[in-house]
Design a protein around this motif. Structure first.
Motif, PDB file in Angstrom:
ATOM      1  N   SER A   1      26.419  46.554  50.905  1.00 23.03           N
ATOM      2  CA  SER A   1      27.745  46.285  51.456  1.00 23.03           C
ATOM      3  C   SER A   1      28.665  45.812  50.331  1.00 23.03           C
ATOM      4  CB  SER A   1      27.671  45.225  52.552  1.00 23.03           C
ATOM      5  OG  SER A   1      28.965  44.816  52.941  1.00 23.03           O
ATOM      6  N   GLU A   2      29.703  46.586  50.055  1.00 26.30           N
ATOM      7  CA  GLU A   2      30.610  46.233  48.964  1.00 26.30           C
ATOM      8  C   GLU A   2      31.392  44.964  49.285  1.00 26.30           C
ATOM      9  OE1 GLU A   2      34.324  48.403  46.720  1.00 26.30           O
ATOM     10  OE2 GLU A   2      32.459  49.541  47.006  1.00 26.30           O
ATOM     11  N   SER A   3      31.749  44.761  50.537  1.00 27.22           N
ATOM     12  CA  SER A   3      32.517  43.567  50.918  1.00 27.22           C
ATOM     13  C   SER A   3      31.704  42.298  50.740  1.00 27.22           C
ATOM     14  CB  SER A   3      33.004  43.688  52.366  1.00 27.22           C
ATOM     15  OG  SER A   3      31.910  43.833  53.252  1.00 27.22           O
ATOM     16  N   ILE A   4      30.429  42.336  51.092  1.00 32.40           N
ATOM     17  CA  ILE A   4      29.566  41.156  50.916  1.00 32.40           C
ATOM     18  C   ILE A   4      29.341  40.898  49.434  1.00 32.40           C
ATOM     19  CG2 ILE A   4      27.249  40.228  51.312  1.00 32.40           C
ATOM     20  CD1 ILE A   4      27.207  41.690  53.973  1.00 32.40           C
ATOM     21  N   ALA A   5      29.119  41.969  48.673  1.00 31.51           N
ATOM     22  CA  ALA A   5      28.927  41.815  47.230  1.00 31.51           C
ATOM     23  C   ALA A   5      30.179  41.214  46.583  1.00 31.51           C
ATOM     24  CB  ALA A   5      28.593  43.165  46.593  1.00 31.51           C
TER      25      ALA A   5
ATOM     26  N   LEU B   1      40.598  33.711  48.434  1.00 31.48           N
ATOM     27  CA  LEU B   1      40.760  34.311  49.760  1.00 31.48           C
ATOM     28  C   LEU B   1      41.406  35.691  49.659  1.00 31.48           C
ATOM     29  CD1 LEU B   1      41.977  31.164  51.755  1.00 31.48           C
ATOM     30  CD2 LEU B   1      39.700  32.217  51.812  1.00 31.48           C
ATOM     31  N   ILE B   2      42.455  35.799  48.847  1.00 28.61           N
ATOM     32  CA  ILE B   2      43.173  37.065  48.733  1.00 28.61           C
ATOM     33  C   ILE B   2      42.325  38.118  48.025  1.00 28.61           C
ATOM     34  CG2 ILE B   2      45.193  38.175  47.680  1.00 28.61           C
ATOM     35  CD1 ILE B   2      46.739  35.601  48.160  1.00 28.61           C
ATOM     36  N   SER B   3      41.503  37.699  47.058  1.00 27.44           N
ATOM     37  CA  SER B   3      40.701  38.662  46.295  1.00 27.44           C
ATOM     38  C   SER B   3      39.747  39.457  47.187  1.00 27.44           C
ATOM     39  CB  SER B   3      39.901  37.938  45.202  1.00 27.44           C
ATOM     40  OG  SER B   3      38.888  37.121  45.769  1.00 27.44           O
ATOM     41  N   ASN B   4      39.336  38.875  48.325  1.00 27.51           N
ATOM     42  CA  ASN B   4      38.361  39.546  49.183  1.00 27.51           C
ATOM     43  C   ASN B   4      38.979  40.648  50.045  1.00 27.51           C
ATOM     44  OD1 ASN B   4      35.389  38.318  49.231  1.00 27.51           O
ATOM     45  ND2 ASN B   4      36.831  36.718  48.664  1.00 27.51           N
TER      46      ASN B   4
END
Length: 404
Positions: A78-82, A288-291
């Motif tokens: 999962s790219e979002s979790i990574a 927060l924004i980076s995610n």
């Protein structure tokens, strides 16, 4: 397209630094105070938030992730979790070093950045010597088949370099002044002459990116493009080294942006929060924004940049040529007011469709399309800025005649 891009991504940023020197300003706020003290606070805050926690600092983390980590993820990962885990580590380091800057940041600056520049130079030279195909053989992307110059001009906004030139140009100016150059016009000339030399490698890097269109399909963002280009020319080992060095370089940049923005806000609001409090707030906000991911950050930043860039460009040009009208505040106010109104329409047009509808802005955008020349290419501010200039000069010379 490259000519338009280079104007806003290379030329105007260098002129922004020169503008600070030409007006003997001690930074962005004093320069923008020429429009008005209230405007100086608002404009400075918006620029620092944009070049800081709003967009630029989060992009440091997401660019590092996109170039270094994402290509190594397995098919089922999962790219979002990574990205979440990576950004936690990234910003933890940023916060620690921002609160306690010391030898580590100096070491990163003196060791990691030169290593990164060496690998980047190797990559650029290799790509230029061994082009995959001629750029003329590649069909332009849809948006560039017509109006490439204006689209390249607007795309240069995404570098945020003109904003950075205004926000941090005083660092360069102070160094030049410490060398014994005291006359403001001489400082501006030194900035422009050294800037011409600086612009050459910047232009070469951008051209290398454009040339990669012969190798790969259009990338979603520049981070993906850099990972693909380095993988093609340097192999997996070279890409790994490049990923490590670019992560360290982005880490250093993020630390510098957090410390600079925190220092700027603590100076602008001396009775408010401390430097340490601002550093914590900006780091958490950037995390927060980076995610949201690199592509979304770039797309979300465009409406604000379409508003801020015209104001930055006009301020830079007024500061550079202000001696012609003795830096009369009437000219600054007139040009800025007309530019601001027109730029608000550009901002509204670039908003997501659902948000634009919810704010009932469709009618205003439709009106702007009818009455503002060049609005269709996001340059609807150009003619209003010129009208503001003419009006401001009329007021200036009328006051001068009255005094005489």
């Amino acid at each position: 397209a490259m000519i338009g891009f280079i104007i806003t991504a290379v030329g105007i940023p260098i002129m922004g630094v020169a503008a600070i020197g030409n007006t003997h300003s001690d930074g962005l706020q004093q320069l923008s105070n020429k429009v008005g003290k209230g405007y100086g606070y608002v404009f400075s805050c918006l620029l620092y938030l944009t070049i800081g926690p709003g967009f630029a600092i989060p992009r440091c983390a997401t660019t590092s992730f996109t170039v270094g980590v994402a290509p190594m993820l397995g098919a089922g990962a999962s790219e979002s979790i990574a990205l979440l885990f990576f950004s936690v580590i990234f910003f933890a380091i940023v916060l620690i070093l921002s609160l306690r800057p010391g030898e580590i940041t100096v070491w990163i600056g003196k060791v990691i950045t030169p290593i990164f520049l060496v690998f980047l130079a190797i990559l650029v030279v290799t790509a230029l010597i061994n082009p995959s195909t001629s750029v003329s053989d590649v069909e332009p992307a849809a948006g560039y088949q017509t109006g490439a110059l204006s689209l390249g001009f607007i795309e240069g906004y995404n570098t945020m370099d003109a904003i950075a030139g205004l926000a941090f140009g005083i660092v360069v100016i102070d160094i030049i002044r410490s060398m014994g150059v005291t006359d403001d016009s001489d400082v501006a000339k030194d900035v422009l002459s050294s800037g011409l030399l600086t612009s050459i490698p910047m232009i070469v890097i951008y051209v290398t990116g454009a040339q990669s269109r012969g190798l790969f399909e259009l990338s979603e963002n520049g981070g993906i493009a850099l990972a693909q280009i380095s993988g093609h020319y340097l192999g997996r080992a070279g890409s790994l080294v490049l990923a490590v060095t670019i992560t360290c370089a982005c880490l250093k940049t993020a630390i510098g942006l957090v410390t600079s923005c925190s220092d700027a806000f603590s100076r602008m609001f001396p009775k408010g929060l401390s430097y340490r409090a601002w550093a914590v707030i900006f780091t958490v906000l950037s995390f927060l924004i980076s995610n949201f991911g690199l592509s979304k950050i770039i797309s979300y930043s465009l409406p604000l940049l379409l508003f801020l860039y015209p104001l930055a460009i006009t301020l830079i040009l007024l500061a550079l040529f202000g001696n012609l009208f003795h830096h009369d505040r009437a000219v600054y106010v007139s040009v800025t007011a007309f530019t601001c109104i027109a730029a608000l329409f550009d901002l509204a047009k670039a908003l997501p469709a659902n948000l634009k509808t919810a704010l009932h802005l469709d009618g205003a955008v439709g009106l702007a399309e009818k009455i503002l020349p060049f609005f269709d290419i996001s340059l609807g501010w150009v003619l209003p800025a010129f009208v503001g200039l003419v009006l401001g000069l009329v007021i200036h010379f009328a006051k001068k005649q009255k005094v005489a």
